[in-house]
Scaffold this active site. Structure first.
Site, PDB file in Angstrom:
ATOM      1  N   ASN A 143       0.855  -1.181   0.000  1.00 14.55           N
ATOM      2  CA  ASN A 143       0.000   0.000   0.000  1.00 14.55           C
ATOM      3  C   ASN A 143       0.894   1.235   0.000  1.00 14.55           C
ATOM      4  OD1 ASN A 143      -1.786   2.185   1.315  1.00 14.55           O
ATOM      5  ND2 ASN A 143      -3.191   0.490   0.964  1.00 14.55           N
ATOM      6  N   GLU A 193       2.591 -14.224   4.216  1.00 18.48           N
ATOM      7  CA  GLU A 193       2.235 -15.257   5.204  1.00 18.48           C
ATOM      8  C   GLU A 193       0.935 -14.905   5.917  1.00 18.48           C
ATOM      9  OE1 GLU A 193       5.070 -13.693   4.716  1.00 18.48           O
ATOM     10  OE2 GLU A 193       6.792 -14.774   5.522  1.00 18.48           O
TER      11      GLU A 193
HETATM   12  N1  THU Z   1       7.387  -9.636   2.991  1.00 16.05           N
HETATM   13  C1  THU Z   1       6.582 -10.719   3.030  1.00 16.05           C
HETATM   14  O1  THU Z   1       5.530 -10.768   2.380  1.00 16.05           O
HETATM   15  N2  THU Z   1       6.958 -11.755   3.790  1.00 16.05           N
HETATM   16  C2  THU Z   1       8.136 -11.843   4.465  1.00 16.05           C
HETATM   17  O2  THU Z   1       8.391 -12.848   5.098  1.00 16.05           O
HETATM   18  C3  THU Z   1       9.090 -10.724   4.427  1.00 16.05           C
HETATM   19  C4  THU Z   1       8.610  -9.506   3.740  1.00 16.05           C
HETATM   20  C5  THU Z   1       6.988  -8.526   2.139  1.00 16.05           C
HETATM   21  C6  THU Z   1       6.567  -7.263   2.832  1.00 16.05           C
HETATM   22  C7  THU Z   1       6.830  -6.233   1.751  1.00 16.05           C
HETATM   23  O3  THU Z   1       5.713  -6.214   0.868  1.00 16.05           O
HETATM   24  C8  THU Z   1       8.013  -6.786   0.988  1.00 16.05           C
HETATM   25  O4  THU Z   1       8.085  -8.175   1.314  1.00 16.05           O
HETATM   26  C9  THU Z   1       9.336  -6.120   1.329  1.00 16.05           C
HETATM   27  O5  THU Z   1       9.552  -6.120   2.700  1.00 16.05           O
END
Ligand code: THU
Length: 160
Positions: free
Chosen positions: A64, A74
Site C-alpha cells: 500500500n 504469510e
Molecule cells: N514480505 C513478506 O511478504 N513476507 C516476508 O516474510 C518478508 C517480507 C513482504 C513485505 C513487503 O511487501 C516486501 O516483502 C518487502 O519487505
C-alpha cells in the site's frame, strides 16, 4: 545465575530431495509470487498453506502507498485460510520470494517477526504444529513448527 540456551533444528533440502507434496507446496508458493502486489518494494513473496482437509491455499504480499497498511504474504494467506476454514488446522506453510530483479532468492526467505507471531497463534489455535518450509534456489529450510522460529514468544498465557 543460569544460562538458558534455545536452539533450532533446521533441515536443508535440495530441490531434488523434496517429496511430491513438498514440491507441490514449493510450486504453489512460487506461482503465488507472480500474483503479488508489490509496486513499492518490488519484492514479491508467495505463500502456500496445506490444510488438514488437503486443500492448498495460496497468497502473497499486498502493499500500500501508506506502507504500514500493506500485509506480508504469510499473514495474507493464513488470515484467508483461517477465515475460509475456521475449524481446519494448518499443517504446513511454504514461502518463496522473488527479488527486485524478479529472480527467486538464492537463500531461503525468512518470515518477519509479525508473521512468526501469527503463525504461532495459528498453531496454538488448533493445538497443532505447522511445518514451515522456507524456499531458496540453493535449498529449502524445514522447521517443525512456528515456535521454533519464535523462541521466548509472547503467548496468550502472558495475558492471564
Ligand atoms: N514480505 C513478506 O511478504 N513476507 C516476508 O516474510 C518478508 C517480507 C513482504 C513485505 C513487503 O511487501 C516486501 O516483502 C518487502 O519487505
Amino acid at each position: 545465575m543460569k544460562e538458558i540456551v534455545k536452539s533450532v533444528h533446521i533441515i536443508l533440502k535440495e530441490e531434488n530431495e523434496l517429496n511430491e507434496l513438498e514440491q507441490q507446496l514449493v510450486t504453489a508458493a512460487k506461482e503465488a509470487t507472480f500474483r503479488s502486489y508489490a509496486p513499492y518494494s518490488k519484492f514479491c513473496v508467495g505463500a502456500a498453506v496445506l490444510l488438514e482437509n488437503g486443500e492448498v491455499i495460496t497468497g502473497n504480499n499486498q502493499e500500500n502507498c501508506a506502507y504500514p497498511s500493506g500485509l506480508c504474504a504469510e499473514r495474507t494467506t493464513l488470515f484467508y485460510a483461517n477465515s475460509k476454514y475456521p475449524d481446519v488446522p494448518v499443517r504446513m506453510l511454504c514461502i518463496a520470494a522473488r527479488d527486485t530483479k524478479g529472480e527467486f532468492t538464492n537463500s531461503p526467505i525468512s518470515p518477519c517477526g509479525a508473521c512468526r507471531q501469527v503463525m504461532l497463534e495459528t498453531e496454538h489455535r488448533f493445538g497443532k504444529p505447522i511445518k514451515i518450509m522456507l524456499y531458496g534456489t540453493d535449498g529449502t529450510y524445514f522447521v517443525d513448527s512456528a515456535s521454533d522460529l519464535l523462541p521466548v514468544a509472547f503467548d496468550s498465557n502472558s495475558l492471564l
